[in-house]
Design a protein around this motif. Structure first.
Motif, PDB file in Angstrom:
ATOM      1  N   ASN A 163     -32.679   3.978 -31.070  1.00  0.00           N
ATOM      2  CA  ASN A 163     -31.799   3.336 -32.044  1.00  0.00           C
ATOM      3  C   ASN A 163     -30.461   4.035 -31.978  1.00  0.00           C
ATOM      4  O   ASN A 163     -30.291   5.120 -32.501  1.00  0.00           O
ATOM      5  CB  ASN A 163     -32.402   3.448 -33.451  1.00  0.00           C
ATOM      6  CG  ASN A 163     -31.533   2.767 -34.492  1.00  0.00           C
ATOM      7  OD1 ASN A 163     -30.437   2.309 -34.188  1.00  0.00           O
ATOM      8  ND2 ASN A 163     -32.027   2.704 -35.713  1.00  0.00           N
TER       9      ASN A 163
ATOM     10  N   ASP B 262     -28.635   3.039 -41.340  1.00  0.00           N
ATOM     11  CA  ASP B 262     -29.426   3.604 -40.243  1.00  0.00           C
ATOM     12  C   ASP B 262     -29.707   5.081 -40.490  1.00  0.00           C
ATOM     13  O   ASP B 262     -30.823   5.559 -40.258  1.00  0.00           O
ATOM     14  CB  ASP B 262     -28.698   3.425 -38.906  1.00  0.00           C
ATOM     15  CG  ASP B 262     -28.634   1.972 -38.472  1.00  0.00           C
ATOM     16  OD1 ASP B 262     -29.603   1.242 -38.718  1.00  0.00           O
ATOM     17  OD2 ASP B 262     -27.592   1.566 -37.917  1.00  0.00           O
TER      18      ASP B 262
ATOM     19  N   ASP C 142     -37.200  -3.312 -42.415  1.00  0.00           N
ATOM     20  CA  ASP C 142     -36.848  -2.422 -41.312  1.00  0.00           C
ATOM     21  C   ASP C 142     -38.125  -2.010 -40.575  1.00  0.00           C
ATOM     22  O   ASP C 142     -39.109  -1.586 -41.199  1.00  0.00           O
ATOM     23  CB  ASP C 142     -36.119  -1.184 -41.843  1.00  0.00           C
ATOM     24  CG  ASP C 142     -35.688  -0.248 -40.733  1.00  0.00           C
ATOM     25  OD1 ASP C 142     -34.573  -0.415 -40.215  1.00  0.00           O
ATOM     26  OD2 ASP C 142     -36.485   0.645 -40.372  1.00  0.00           O
TER      27      ASP C 142
ATOM     28  N   SER D   8     -27.515   2.953 -33.188  1.00  0.00           N
ATOM     29  CA  SER D   8     -26.545   2.639 -34.231  1.00  0.00           C
ATOM     30  C   SER D   8     -26.447   3.785 -35.221  1.00  0.00           C
ATOM     31  O   SER D   8     -27.354   4.586 -35.371  1.00  0.00           O
ATOM     32  CB  SER D   8     -26.935   1.353 -34.957  1.00  0.00           C
ATOM     33  OG  SER D   8     -28.278   1.424 -35.400  1.00  0.00           O
TER      34      SER D   8
ATOM     35  N   ALA E 155     -32.476   9.565 -33.475  1.00  0.00           N
ATOM     36  CA  ALA E 155     -32.052   8.194 -33.188  1.00  0.00           C
ATOM     37  C   ALA E 155     -32.311   7.840 -31.725  1.00  0.00           C
ATOM     38  O   ALA E 155     -32.778   6.742 -31.403  1.00  0.00           O
ATOM     39  CB  ALA E 155     -30.573   8.018 -33.527  1.00  0.00           C
TER      40      ALA E 155
END
Length: 306
Positions: A98, A105, A53, A100, A93
């Protein structure tokens, strides 16, 4: 075989003939994390997914071994957290571009937030409309008295509120919110054994750090309460701590009290335990009690002398 630190190895190996002192090299943090997660992690831990990641790689890059192991601990905590209890962290996020919101996550985001001491999230918590000082004191007591029963934490909150000048809450009857409401107010969970847990990794330590930075004028009073917390039986509490629970609590309290203190020690100072409490011993023999304010040294009365 002799185990020593890299620093001492470099000192004692200075001037050694060729071939006697091999180069230790610098271990790669990603490799350290991979080995430790493989050993310490449960069988269902997706080690490769974690360590490929991009955000986790950014956290690990360039970190010394100790910091890499700290990140490993956060990864394990995040993996063990229940999916329904993982924070959404929408703002974080969006900041990281990001969008998701899968469980993995959110696990990654919780590790990132924990590494930053959850500062933005704690600020949001404290700024919530209707937030009370009693809730703030309960969060502080819960973060400090990790592993204690909720009754003990609840009663200790009243003691802390009194010490900090937030009045003298009455826990009799139904005047103040009860423990279930208080546990919910700090985004925690009440376990079957009546202890309180946070699902966000390192949230309790982050809450203490937040208070320490946010309330500098309350540090002295807090340390006064802190020094006696493992020893006192709070009023109106029918439950008492076992000797093992008191010892565990004293070790935890001592660890972060000393962590705050050592940032401001002189080179000749040393830390010792006397009568079960940490003290700072000056080269002159003067002893400074943990009830004093180690954080600012703002005047001759800021440290309590024994």
């Amino acid at each position: 075989m002799v185990l020593t630190t890299p620093e001492q190895w470099r000192r004692v190996g200075g001037g050694a003939p060729d071939g006697i002192k091999p180069s230790l090299g610098v271990p790669l943090s990603l490799g350290i994390a991979h080995k430790w997660l493989g050993v310490e992690g449960p069988p269902d831990l997706p080690v490769d997914q974690w360590l490929t990641d991009d955000d986790i790689i950014d956290l690990l890059n360039g970190q010394p071994p100790v910091e890499a192991l700290e990140i490993v601990s956060l990864i394990l905590d995040a993996h063990h957290a229940n999916d329904r209890d993982l924070p959404n962290l929408e703002a974080l996020a969006r900041k990281r571009k990001n969008g998701s919101a899968t469980p993995f996550d959110r696990q990654v985001l919780s590790v990132i937030a924990a590494r930053s001491n959850w500062r933005p999230q704690l600020l949001t918590w404290h700024k919530k409309p209707g937030r009370t000082s009693f809730q703030g004191d309960f969060l502080l007591a819960c973060a400090t008295l990790r592993g204690a029963s909720v009754a003990h934490v609840y009663a200790s909150t009243a003691e802390l509120a009194s010490v900090l000048g937030h009045g003298d809450p009455s826990l009799n009857g139904q005047q103040e919110p009860g423990v279930i409401e208080m546990v919910d107010s700090i985004d925690a969970e009440l376990q079957a054994d009546d202890t309180i847990t946070f699902n966000r990794p390192e949230w309790d330590d982050a809450a203490l750090e937040y208070f320490w930075v946010d309330r500098p004028l309350s540090r002295v009073k807090f340390l006064e309460w802190l020094a006696d917390a493992p020893l006192k039986k709070p009023r109106a509490s029918l439950e008492t701590l076992t000797d093992a629970e008191r010892l565990a609590m004293a070790e935890r309290i001592g660890s972060f009290a000393l962590r705050w203190a050592v940032l401001f020690l002189a080179a000749s100072d040393r830390v010792a335990f006397e009568d079960g409490r940490p003290v700072v011993v000056r080269a002159s023999g003067e002893r400074l009690s943990p009830a004093g304010d180690w954080s600012t040294r703002c005047g001759p009365g800021s440290l309590r002398r024994q």
